[in-house]
Design a protein around this motif. Structure first.
Motif, PDB file in Angstrom:
ATOM      1  N   HIS A  83      -0.689   9.025   5.650  1.00 11.13           N
ATOM      2  CA  HIS A  83      -0.798   9.405   7.062  1.00 11.13           C
ATOM      3  C   HIS A  83       0.161   8.559   7.897  1.00 11.13           C
ATOM      4  O   HIS A  83       0.650   7.523   7.436  1.00 11.13           O
ATOM      5  CB  HIS A  83      -2.243   9.197   7.528  1.00 11.13           C
ATOM      6  CG  HIS A  83      -2.699   7.780   7.318  1.00 11.13           C
ATOM      7  ND1 HIS A  83      -3.100   7.299   6.080  1.00 11.13           N
ATOM      8  CD2 HIS A  83      -2.792   6.744   8.174  1.00 11.13           C
ATOM      9  CE1 HIS A  83      -3.430   6.020   6.191  1.00 11.13           C
ATOM     10  NE2 HIS A  83      -3.249   5.654   7.449  1.00 11.13           N
TER      11      HIS A  83
ATOM     12  N   ASP B 109      -5.813  -1.200  12.835  1.00  7.85           N
ATOM     13  CA  ASP B 109      -5.033  -0.169  13.517  1.00  7.85           C
ATOM     14  C   ASP B 109      -4.422  -0.703  14.803  1.00  7.85           C
ATOM     15  O   ASP B 109      -3.612  -1.603  14.759  1.00  7.85           O
ATOM     16  CB  ASP B 109      -5.884   1.085  13.748  1.00  7.85           C
ATOM     17  CG  ASP B 109      -6.332   1.701  12.428  1.00  7.85           C
ATOM     18  OD1 ASP B 109      -5.493   1.792  11.519  1.00  7.85           O
ATOM     19  OD2 ASP B 109      -7.513   2.049  12.311  1.00  7.85           O
TER      20      ASP B 109
ATOM     21  N   THR C 165       1.279   5.983  10.852  1.00  5.23           N
ATOM     22  CA  THR C 165       0.703   4.756  11.398  1.00  5.23           C
ATOM     23  C   THR C 165       1.409   4.409  12.702  1.00  5.23           C
ATOM     24  O   THR C 165       2.488   4.931  12.989  1.00  5.23           O
ATOM     25  CB  THR C 165       0.845   3.602  10.386  1.00  5.23           C
ATOM     26  OG1 THR C 165       2.218   3.476  10.002  1.00  5.23           O
ATOM     27  CG2 THR C 165      -0.020   3.840   9.149  1.00  5.23           C
TER      28      THR C 165
ATOM     29  N   SER D 137       0.833  -1.200   0.000  1.00  2.00           N
ATOM     30  CA  SER D 137       0.000   0.000   0.000  1.00  2.00           C
ATOM     31  C   SER D 137       0.863   1.244   0.000  1.00  2.00           C
ATOM     32  O   SER D 137       2.083   1.171   0.148  1.00  2.00           O
ATOM     33  CB  SER D 137      -0.899   0.018   1.248  1.00  2.00           C
ATOM     34  OG  SER D 137      -1.724  -1.115   1.295  1.00  2.00           O
TER      35      SER D 137
ATOM     36  N   HIS E 103      -1.405  -4.141   5.818  1.00  2.00           N
ATOM     37  CA  HIS E 103      -1.056  -3.225   4.744  1.00  2.00           C
ATOM     38  C   HIS E 103       0.367  -2.737   4.993  1.00  2.00           C
ATOM     39  O   HIS E 103       0.700  -2.337   6.116  1.00  2.00           O
ATOM     40  CB  HIS E 103      -2.035  -2.056   4.686  1.00  2.00           C
ATOM     41  CG  HIS E 103      -3.403  -2.488   4.261  1.00  2.00           C
ATOM     42  ND1 HIS E 103      -3.851  -2.342   2.976  1.00  2.00           N
ATOM     43  CD2 HIS E 103      -4.399  -3.104   4.941  1.00  2.00           C
ATOM     44  CE1 HIS E 103      -5.074  -2.835   2.878  1.00  2.00           C
ATOM     45  NE2 HIS E 103      -5.436  -3.302   4.063  1.00  2.00           N
TER      46      HIS E 103
ATOM     47  N   ASP F 260       3.551  -0.304   3.547  1.00  2.00           N
ATOM     48  CA  ASP F 260       4.131   0.727   2.688  1.00  2.00           C
ATOM     49  C   ASP F 260       5.645   0.601   2.847  1.00  2.00           C
ATOM     50  O   ASP F 260       6.219   1.086   3.827  1.00  2.00           O
ATOM     51  CB  ASP F 260       3.640   2.120   3.109  1.00  2.00           C
ATOM     52  CG  ASP F 260       4.136   3.236   2.203  1.00  2.00           C
ATOM     53  OD1 ASP F 260       5.197   3.055   1.553  1.00  2.00           O
ATOM     54  OD2 ASP F 260       3.484   4.288   2.166  1.00  2.00           O
TER      55      ASP F 260
ATOM     56  N   PHE G 162       0.757   4.928   2.093  1.00  2.00           N
ATOM     57  CA  PHE G 162       0.085   5.664   3.160  1.00  2.00           C
ATOM     58  C   PHE G 162       0.347   7.160   3.019  1.00  2.00           C
ATOM     59  O   PHE G 162       1.480   7.575   2.779  1.00  2.00           O
ATOM     60  CB  PHE G 162       0.571   5.225   4.545  1.00  2.00           C
ATOM     61  CG  PHE G 162       0.408   3.764   4.836  1.00  2.00           C
ATOM     62  CD1 PHE G 162      -0.668   3.042   4.339  1.00  2.00           C
ATOM     63  CD2 PHE G 162       1.328   3.101   5.625  1.00  2.00           C
ATOM     64  CE1 PHE G 162      -0.811   1.697   4.618  1.00  2.00           C
ATOM     65  CE2 PHE G 162       1.183   1.753   5.920  1.00  2.00           C
ATOM     66  CZ  PHE G 162       0.110   1.052   5.413  1.00  2.00           C
TER      67      PHE G 162
ATOM     68  N   ARG H 237       0.096  -1.131   8.725  1.00  2.00           N
ATOM     69  CA  ARG H 237      -1.244  -0.873   9.243  1.00  2.00           C
ATOM     70  C   ARG H 237      -2.084  -2.130   9.093  1.00  2.00           C
ATOM     71  O   ARG H 237      -2.118  -2.741   8.023  1.00  2.00           O
ATOM     72  CB  ARG H 237      -1.894   0.269   8.475  1.00  2.00           C
ATOM     73  CG  ARG H 237      -3.279   0.598   8.974  1.00  2.00           C
ATOM     74  CD  ARG H 237      -3.839   1.822   8.286  1.00  2.00           C
ATOM     75  NE  ARG H 237      -5.122   2.142   8.891  1.00  2.00           N
ATOM     76  CZ  ARG H 237      -6.215   2.379   8.186  1.00  2.00           C
ATOM     77  NH1 ARG H 237      -6.178   2.352   6.873  1.00  2.00           N
ATOM     78  NH2 ARG H 237      -7.332   2.666   8.791  1.00  2.00           N
TER      79      ARG H 237
END
Length: 168
Positions: free
Chosen positions: A26, A73, A28, A22, A41, A43, A24, A34
Motif C-alpha cells: 500500500h 503512520d 505510505t 519490509s 519500517h 521498503d 509494502f 512507515r
C-alpha cells in the motif's frame, strides 16, 4: 542495495534505533517508509530518497520517551500530547542533519529539493551558516552538550522526558 541507504541503515543499527526492512503493498505517507509502534519500517524498493529514512528515524529519536511506542503512520495524529509536535519536527530536522554529517554524506541527502515544502535550500543555508534550528531542543534534551557543539551528538536517542528537570 543503494550504498547511501546501506550507510544509513548501518548508522541506525549502530545507534540501536529500531527499524525493519519490509515490503509494502500500500502507499505510505513517504514512499517506502512507515512508522509502526515506534519502529521504522523501510521498503527499499519503494523508497524515493535515502535521506527520508533519517528524517523518519529522527522522529523516533527525538520523541518524548514515554510516547515513542505510540509513533505510527502520521506522527501528528498518533500522539496524546500534540503540543510538543512542532518542536519535535524542528529537532528532527536538526537531528537528521547531524546524523548525515556524522555518516559523512552531504546535507542535501537529507534536505533534498523535493522535501520540506520547498524550503530545502533555505534549511541548507541555515545549517551551513551555523544558525539555530532545533539545536536548542537537542541541548535541552541532553542529546548534544551545547548548541555550539552541534553537530556533535552525545546521545542519538532521547532519554530525557519533559517531566524531568533539565540542566542546560
Amino acid at each position: 542495495m543503494d550504498p547511501t541507504v546501506r550507510k544509513i541503515l548501518a548508522f541506525l543499527t549502530q545507534i540501536e534505533l529500531p527499524f525493519q526492512l519490509s515490503y509494502f503493498t500500500h502507499d505510505t505517507f513517504l514512499p517506502g517508509l512507515r512508522l509502526q509502534q515506534g519502529v521504522l519500517h523501510i521498503d527499499v524498493d519503494k523508497l524515493l530518497y535515502a535521506g527520508d529514512i533519517l528524517h523518519e528515524a529522527a522522529h523516533i529519536a527525538v520523541c518524548e520517551p514515554t510516547e515513542r511506542h505510540l509513533l505510527s503512520d502520521d506522527v501528528y495524529k498518533c500522539r496524546s500530547n500534540k503540543s510538543w509536535m512542532k518542536g519535535e519536527e524542528v529537532a528532527a530536522i536538526a537531528w537528521s542533519v547531524a546524523a548525515i554529517q556524522h555518516i559523512g554524506l552531504p546535507i542535501s541527502v537529507v534536505l533534498h529539493p523535493d522535501g520540506y515544502k520547498g524550503s530545502s535550500e533555505n534549511l541548507i543555508r541555515v545549517f551551513e551558516d551555523n544558525e539555530l534550528y532545533g539545536q536548542p531542543l537537542l541541548a535541552a534534551w541532553s542529546m548534544i552538550d551545547s548548541v555550539e557543539e552541534f553537530p556533535n551528538v552525545r546521545t542519538w536517542v532521547r532519554q530525557v522526558s519533559w517531566a524531568e528537570p533539565v540542566v542546560v
